[in-house]
Design an enzyme around this catalytic site. Structure first.
Site, PDB file in Angstrom:
ATOM      1  N   GLN A  51      41.695  34.013  43.013  1.00 41.69           N
ATOM      2  CA  GLN A  51      41.059  32.883  42.318  1.00 41.69           C
ATOM      3  C   GLN A  51      42.104  31.862  41.889  1.00 41.69           C
ATOM      4  OE1 GLN A  51      38.754  35.606  39.537  1.00 41.69           O
ATOM      5  NE2 GLN A  51      37.304  33.922  39.799  1.00 41.69           N
ATOM      6  N   HIS A 138      33.403  43.495  40.069  1.00 40.33           N
ATOM      7  CA  HIS A 138      33.376  42.066  40.410  1.00 40.33           C
ATOM      8  C   HIS A 138      34.774  41.588  40.813  1.00 40.33           C
ATOM      9  CE1 HIS A 138      31.934  37.782  39.441  1.00 40.33           C
ATOM     10  NE2 HIS A 138      33.246  37.649  39.570  1.00 40.33           N
TER      11      HIS A 138
END
Ligand code: ZN
Length: 174
Positions: A51, A138
């Site tokens: 990310q 996740h």
């Protein structure tokens, strides 16, 4: 320490598979510190290295009591995390720092055991259930290039991507 720029869906880098961490040095420690700072300032409860644009198997999660309103974030770093045991199932409403303005219920394992390394390369195990198990699943998904959108029904996902495109076109014109 510095705050990393978080990649946003549909950036194709978010769909790439990250590489195992093999060097446990100062660079890794600096990256983990930046990730913790980025997660806290977002604010979020978990962040995966891809990310931040680094395709490495490294995640940071907040292990403080998320139900406590006065909590102080307690970042925990997991290097090369792997789910070695998983049981049960639960449905939890998820969001993602890389996916703006969208939350959806996702089905995940209820209880998991994760093996990982710390920043010095030492192996350790984490057992988690409930919300912490969701956060770990996740974030580990991110290392395989999987966003939570892929666990959402195709209809919901296409409604989201259509509204995202519309908003982008509007922004581009104005
Ligand atoms: Zn995410």
């Amino acid at each position: 320490m510095s705050v990393l720029k978080i990649l946003k869906y549909p950036d194709p880098r978010l769909n790439e598979e990250s590489l195992d961490v093999e060097e446990f040095g100062e660079d890794l420690k600096a990256l983990a510190a930046d990730m913790a700072e980025t997660m806290i300032s977002a604010p979020g409860v978990g962040l995966a290295a891809p990310q931040g644009g680094k395709l490495l198997r490294l995640i940071v999660v907040d292990r403080s009591d998320l139900e406590d309103e006065d909590r102080e974030p307690e970042p925990m770093v997991l290097v090369n995390p792997e789910i070695v045991r998983a049981e049960g199932s639960q449905i939890f409403k998820e969001g993602c720092l890389s996916v703006d303005d969208f939350q959806s219920e996702v089905t995940r394992y209820m209880e998991i055991e994760v093996e990982a390394q710390d920043l010095d390369g030492n192996l350790f195990t984490v057992e988690a259930e409930g919300r912490m198990a969701v956060i770990l699943q996740h974030e580990i998904d991110h290392l395989d290039g999987v966003l939570f959108l892929e666990h959402v029904s195709p209809l919901k996902r296409s409604m989201y991507t259509t509204s995202l495109l519309k908003r982008r076109n509007k922004d581009a014109k104005s």
